[in-house]
Design a protein around this motif. Structure first.
Motif, PDB file in Angstrom:
ATOM      1  N   ASN A  20       0.804  -1.225   0.000  1.00  0.00           N
ATOM      2  CA  ASN A  20       0.000   0.000   0.000  1.00  0.00           C
ATOM      3  C   ASN A  20       0.837   1.276   0.000  1.00  0.00           C
ATOM      4  OD1 ASN A  20      -2.409   1.462   0.006  1.00  0.00           O
ATOM      5  ND2 ASN A  20      -2.345   1.680   2.237  1.00  0.00           N
ATOM      6  N   PRO A  21       1.675   1.459  -1.021  1.00  0.00           N
ATOM      7  CA  PRO A  21       2.496   2.677  -1.080  1.00  0.00           C
ATOM      8  C   PRO A  21       1.646   3.921  -1.313  1.00  0.00           C
ATOM      9  CG  PRO A  21       2.719   1.411  -3.093  1.00  0.00           C
ATOM     10  CD  PRO A  21       1.893   0.577  -2.165  1.00  0.00           C
ATOM     11  N   ASN A  22       2.268   5.091  -1.131  1.00  0.00           N
ATOM     12  CA  ASN A  22       1.481   6.323  -1.258  1.00  0.00           C
ATOM     13  C   ASN A  22       1.310   6.739  -2.709  1.00  0.00           C
ATOM     14  OD1 ASN A  22       3.876   7.531  -2.025  1.00  0.00           O
ATOM     15  ND2 ASN A  22       4.200   8.565  -0.086  1.00  0.00           N
ATOM     16  N   GLU A  23       0.521   7.761  -2.923  1.00  0.00           N
ATOM     17  CA  GLU A  23       0.178   8.219  -4.263  1.00  0.00           C
ATOM     18  C   GLU A  23       1.408   8.679  -5.039  1.00  0.00           C
ATOM     19  OE1 GLU A  23      -2.762  11.593  -6.307  1.00  0.00           O
ATOM     20  OE2 GLU A  23      -2.987  11.056  -4.193  1.00  0.00           O
ATOM     21  N   ARG A  24       2.352   9.287  -4.328  1.00  0.00           N
ATOM     22  CA  ARG A  24       3.561   9.786  -4.983  1.00  0.00           C
ATOM     23  C   ARG A  24       4.344   8.653  -5.646  1.00  0.00           C
ATOM     24  NH1 ARG A  24       7.403  13.307  -1.302  1.00  0.00           N
ATOM     25  NH2 ARG A  24       5.393  14.375  -1.036  1.00  0.00           N
ATOM     26  N   PHE A  25       4.387   7.495  -4.979  1.00  0.00           N
ATOM     27  CA  PHE A  25       5.094   6.339  -5.542  1.00  0.00           C
ATOM     28  C   PHE A  25       4.457   5.925  -6.869  1.00  0.00           C
ATOM     29  CE2 PHE A  25       4.717   1.724  -6.118  1.00  0.00           C
ATOM     30  CZ  PHE A  25       6.041   1.392  -6.338  1.00  0.00           C
ATOM     31  N   PHE A  26       3.133   5.813  -6.887  1.00  0.00           N
ATOM     32  CA  PHE A  26       2.458   5.381  -8.113  1.00  0.00           C
ATOM     33  C   PHE A  26       2.666   6.385  -9.248  1.00  0.00           C
ATOM     34  CE2 PHE A  26      -0.267   2.906  -5.080  1.00  0.00           C
ATOM     35  CZ  PHE A  26       0.056   1.655  -5.583  1.00  0.00           C
ATOM     36  N   LYS A  27       2.599   7.668  -8.929  1.00  0.00           N
ATOM     37  CA  LYS A  27       2.812   8.682  -9.975  1.00  0.00           C
ATOM     38  C   LYS A  27       4.241   8.630 -10.508  1.00  0.00           C
ATOM     39  CE  LYS A  27      -0.763  12.091  -8.874  1.00  0.00           C
ATOM     40  NZ  LYS A  27      -1.056  13.501  -8.524  1.00  0.00           N
ATOM     41  N   ARG A  28       5.187   8.400  -9.617  1.00  0.00           N
ATOM     42  CA  ARG A  28       6.582   8.306 -10.054  1.00  0.00           C
ATOM     43  C   ARG A  28       6.782   7.083 -10.954  1.00  0.00           C
ATOM     44  NH1 ARG A  28      10.717   8.919  -5.364  1.00  0.00           N
ATOM     45  NH2 ARG A  28       9.937  11.061  -5.566  1.00  0.00           N
ATOM     46  N   MET A  29       6.196   5.954 -10.590  1.00  0.00           N
ATOM     47  CA  MET A  29       6.300   4.750 -11.408  1.00  0.00           C
ATOM     48  C   MET A  29       5.651   4.964 -12.780  1.00  0.00           C
ATOM     49  SD  MET A  29       7.853   1.963 -10.155  1.00  0.00           S
ATOM     50  CE  MET A  29       7.013   0.543 -10.852  1.00  0.00           C
ATOM     51  N   ILE A  30       4.530   5.659 -12.809  1.00  0.00           N
ATOM     52  CA  ILE A  30       3.862   5.917 -14.093  1.00  0.00           C
ATOM     53  C   ILE A  30       4.719   6.844 -14.955  1.00  0.00           C
ATOM     54  CG2 ILE A  30       1.850   7.018 -15.172  1.00  0.00           C
ATOM     55  CD1 ILE A  30       0.202   5.946 -12.765  1.00  0.00           C
ATOM     56  N   ARG A  31       5.358   7.839 -14.333  1.00  0.00           N
ATOM     57  CA  ARG A  31       6.266   8.723 -15.091  1.00  0.00           C
ATOM     58  C   ARG A  31       7.422   7.929 -15.688  1.00  0.00           C
ATOM     59  NH1 ARG A  31       5.345  12.543 -10.916  1.00  0.00           N
ATOM     60  NH2 ARG A  31       7.281  11.955  -9.873  1.00  0.00           N
ATOM     61  N   ILE A  32       8.009   7.043 -14.876  1.00  0.00           N
ATOM     62  CA  ILE A  32       9.106   6.207 -15.369  1.00  0.00           C
ATOM     63  C   ILE A  32       8.611   5.347 -16.534  1.00  0.00           C
ATOM     64  CG2 ILE A  32      10.645   4.276 -14.804  1.00  0.00           C
ATOM     65  CD1 ILE A  32      10.771   5.397 -11.935  1.00  0.00           C
ATOM     66  N   PHE A  33       7.432   4.761 -16.374  1.00  0.00           N
ATOM     67  CA  PHE A  33       6.871   3.912 -17.423  1.00  0.00           C
ATOM     68  C   PHE A  33       6.674   4.693 -18.721  1.00  0.00           C
ATOM     69  CE2 PHE A  33       2.906   2.735 -19.637  1.00  0.00           C
ATOM     70  CZ  PHE A  33       3.336   1.530 -20.186  1.00  0.00           C
ATOM     71  N   ILE A  34       6.115   5.898 -18.635  1.00  0.00           N
ATOM     72  CA  ILE A  34       5.867   6.688 -19.846  1.00  0.00           C
ATOM     73  C   ILE A  34       7.178   7.065 -20.532  1.00  0.00           C
ATOM     74  CG2 ILE A  34       4.989   8.914 -20.678  1.00  0.00           C
ATOM     75  CD1 ILE A  34       2.712   8.644 -18.650  1.00  0.00           C
ATOM     76  N   VAL A  35       8.185   7.424 -19.750  1.00  0.00           N
ATOM     77  CA  VAL A  35       9.497   7.740 -20.328  1.00  0.00           C
ATOM     78  C   VAL A  35      10.067   6.523 -21.052  1.00  0.00           C
ATOM     79  CG1 VAL A  35      11.900   8.307 -19.787  1.00  0.00           C
ATOM     80  CG2 VAL A  35      10.042   9.591 -18.702  1.00  0.00           C
ATOM     81  N   LEU A  36      10.029   5.357 -20.399  1.00  0.00           N
ATOM     82  CA  LEU A  36      10.543   4.131 -21.019  1.00  0.00           C
ATOM     83  C   LEU A  36       9.718   3.752 -22.243  1.00  0.00           C
ATOM     84  CD1 LEU A  36      11.339   2.000 -17.842  1.00  0.00           C
ATOM     85  CD2 LEU A  36      12.961   3.166 -19.333  1.00  0.00           C
ATOM     86  N   LEU A  37       8.425   4.041 -22.205  1.00  0.00           N
ATOM     87  CA  LEU A  37       7.563   3.781 -23.351  1.00  0.00           C
ATOM     88  C   LEU A  37       7.972   4.659 -24.534  1.00  0.00           C
ATOM     89  CD1 LEU A  37       5.004   2.060 -23.996  1.00  0.00           C
ATOM     90  CD2 LEU A  37       3.635   4.054 -23.364  1.00  0.00           C
ATOM     91  N   LEU A  38       8.223   5.940 -24.257  1.00  0.00           N
ATOM     92  CA  LEU A  38       8.618   6.868 -25.323  1.00  0.00           C
ATOM     93  C   LEU A  38       9.981   6.527 -25.914  1.00  0.00           C
ATOM     94  CD1 LEU A  38       7.405  10.244 -23.744  1.00  0.00           C
ATOM     95  CD2 LEU A  38       6.355   8.987 -25.627  1.00  0.00           C
ATOM     96  N   VAL A  39      10.857   5.962 -25.106  1.00  0.00           N
ATOM     97  CA  VAL A  39      12.195   5.573 -25.583  1.00  0.00           C
ATOM     98  C   VAL A  39      12.101   4.534 -26.701  1.00  0.00           C
ATOM     99  CG1 VAL A  39      14.278   4.298 -24.890  1.00  0.00           C
ATOM    100  CG2 VAL A  39      13.436   6.179 -23.472  1.00  0.00           C
ATOM    101  N   GLN A  40      11.026   3.737 -26.712  1.00  0.00           N
ATOM    102  CA  GLN A  40      10.905   2.656 -27.697  1.00  0.00           C
ATOM    103  C   GLN A  40      10.888   3.170 -29.126  1.00  0.00           C
ATOM    104  OE1 GLN A  40      11.175  -0.386 -26.167  1.00  0.00           O
ATOM    105  NE2 GLN A  40      11.268   1.012 -24.419  1.00  0.00           N
ATOM    106  N   VAL A  41      10.313   4.353 -29.347  1.00  0.00           N
ATOM    107  CA  VAL A  41      10.170   4.866 -30.721  1.00  0.00           C
ATOM    108  C   VAL A  41      11.527   5.213 -31.341  1.00  0.00           C
ATOM    109  CG1 VAL A  41       9.099   6.609 -32.192  1.00  0.00           C
ATOM    110  CG2 VAL A  41       7.831   5.677 -30.244  1.00  0.00           C
ATOM    111  N   PRO A  42      12.369   6.055 -30.698  1.00  0.00           N
ATOM    112  CA  PRO A  42      13.677   6.327 -31.305  1.00  0.00           C
ATOM    113  C   PRO A  42      14.563   5.086 -31.421  1.00  0.00           C
ATOM    114  CG  PRO A  42      13.532   7.305 -29.099  1.00  0.00           C
ATOM    115  CD  PRO A  42      12.166   6.876 -29.478  1.00  0.00           C
ATOM    116  N   VAL A  43      14.462   4.173 -30.450  1.00  0.00           N
ATOM    117  CA  VAL A  43      15.244   2.933 -30.542  1.00  0.00           C
ATOM    118  C   VAL A  43      14.816   2.139 -31.778  1.00  0.00           C
ATOM    119  CG1 VAL A  43      15.670   0.686 -29.460  1.00  0.00           C
ATOM    120  CG2 VAL A  43      15.746   2.759 -28.080  1.00  0.00           C
TER     121      VAL A  43
END
Length: 469
Positions: free
Chosen positions: A152-175
């Motif tokens: 049961n982590p706090n909201e900040r953890f989930f938002k940070r994980m989603i930000r990391i996920f979106i960044v890693l998702l965007l990296v797929q296109v230039p790769v």
């Protein structure tokens, strides 16, 4: 003094546990640095579980690619399993103190699924190791889902994980663009998750479009969200994914239906851009291009592709033919239909001695989907129990979407609607839940939605381990 002794005992236990796991991992290929890495990792994660989830998300995006390039040993692809084992101990320790284990909405179908898997194992007299291999594939990230809910982590953890996920998702296109320059358009021009091929090339664009469309509709209608969605249409074209135009159109129609009257104008504005993108993905994929000259080509191509069998082996080589073949096998006798050939009988493994002989003799060469695999391994009952998981997850997300007024979380909830629909399509398209990246994405967002929905309703207190509190 007592607390100091307990803390020292905890470190000793983690040291022994991490050493044991690392020795198992490196038994056949002794990279000694893994031993030290696992020990340090175990201590750090036990103190701060957040780090474990950060490592897992990077692992699912990069480890297979790095392993195939020879940059890391194959055993390092087992890193998520090791982290989850450490987190199981952490959660057990926390919940033993509280004497409360937080139930989840999927407990019943999962327990029934495990019970049916055990029945299938016993009936088929299968090696227990093979069943464990199946559980590793089919339950690993469901366990992560349960762990996240109980931590049961706090909201900040989930938002940070989603930000990391979106960044890693965007990296797929230039790769993918760089890989296209090297290998040309096709199965080798993909993201960071593999060297060649991969179902994620079809599913990831659907996930991206769902999330970015959610932000466009419920946060701010910025053109960059449309642009980023079109970037993932390009991503599918680079990978030469034939199924994407069809799945993409179905996804957009589903999301259009889910938007409601209040956002009709916004979604109508987005529609022409995405439709042009889907048409472009037909035009620029070589195997679909003749459709523009001959409308009957797509029907003929789909028919011959999906019902084909290998001229050499006679095995099914298309998704529809695999589905038909699986049904014919199931109806041969009631045991095949109800219990299958046993969990893991079609699954590959690092430990070849535990692979089933059925995997080699199965009359399907290419085109296995999650449904085909699970219906043959667990029987139709087991496959339906696994499919049942979508129902409570959809209900929870729908409830959260309706009660939240937060624009950010409304966007994410809308995006998860699209993810649920995409994975439902994918269930009959490929073995999506045995892909680490795709399985992680699905169950991470499921845990996020459930934790946030529960917090909105019950105002659950955050646990003491969270350093961001």
């Amino acid at each position: 003094m007592k607390n100091l002794i307990l803390k020292n005992l905890k470190f000793i236990f983690i040291f022994i546990f991490s050493s044991f796991i690392s020795i198992i991992v490196i038994k056949n290929n002794p990279y000694l640095w893994i031993l030290f890495f696992m020990v340090i990792l175990g201590i750090v994660i036990f103190e701060n579980p957040n780090i474990g989830f950060y490592i897992i998300i990077f692992s699912v995006f990069f480890s297979d690619w790095f392993m195939q390039l020879g940059l890391i040993p194959p055993q390092m692809t087992l890193l998520p399993e090791v982290i989850l084992l450490i987190l199981i101990i952490k959660v057990g320790n926390l919940r033993a103190k509280d004497k409360i284990f937080i139930p989840t909405p999927i407990d019943l179908p999962i327990l029934l699924f495990i019970f049916w898997a055990i029945l299938s194992t016993l009936f088929n007299a299968q090696k227990i190791e093979t069943t464990i291999i199946a559980f590793r594939y089919d339950l690993k990230y469901i366990i992560m889902f349960v762990l996240l809910i109980n931590l049961n982590p706090n909201e900040r953890f989930f938002k940070r994980m989603i930000r990391i996920f979106i960044v890693l998702l965007l990296v797929q296109v230039p790769v993918a663009l760089v890989k296209m320059k090297i290998y040309g358009q096709g199965e080798s021009a993909i993201g960071t998750y593999a060297v060649h091929g991969g179902v994620p090339s079809t599913i990831l664009p659907l996930i991206a479009i769902s999330i970015f469309l959610g932000f466009f509709l419920f946060e701010k209608p910025r053109f960059r969200y449309i642009f980023l969605s079109l970037c993932f249409v390009l991503f599918s074209i680079i990978g030469g994914k034939r199924a994407f135009p069809f799945f993409g159109t179905l996804l957009f129609l589903f999301l259009f239906w889910q938007t409601g009257k209040r956002n009709f104008a916004k979604v109508s504005f987005v529609a022409p851009f995405l439709m042009v993108g889907f048409l472009a993905s037909v035009y620029f994929v070589p195997s679909l291009n003749p459709t523009f000259k001959d409308p009957h080509y797509l029907l003929d191509y789909s028919s011959s592709y999906s019902t084909a069998h290998s001229s050499e082996t006679g095995k099914a080589v298309g998704r529809t033919s695999a589905l038909v073949t699986a049904f014919e096998i199931a109806k041969e006798n009631p045991s095949n239909f109800l219990l299958g050939f046993g969990p893991g009988s079609l699954a590959p493994s690092h430990f070849k001695e535990y692979e089933s002989d059925i995997r080699k003799s199965l009359p399907i060469s290419y085109g296995k989907s999650q449904w085909v695999t699970m219906s043959l391994e667990y029987g139709w009952v087991g496959a339906l129990l696994y499919l049942w998981l979508f129902i409570p997850l959809f209900r929870i997300n729908q409830r959260f979407f309706q009660i939240t007024n937060d624009k950010y979380w409304k966007s994410i909830s809308f995006g998860y609607k699209g993810i649920l629909f995409a994975y439902l399509l994918g269930f009959f398209y490929a073995v999506i839940f045995r892909d680490d990246l795709l399985s992680f994405i699905f169950w991470f967002f499921a845990a996020t939605i459930y934790c946030m929905e529960k917090r909105k309703n019950l105002k659950v207190e955050e646990l003491q381990w969270n350093p961001e509190k």
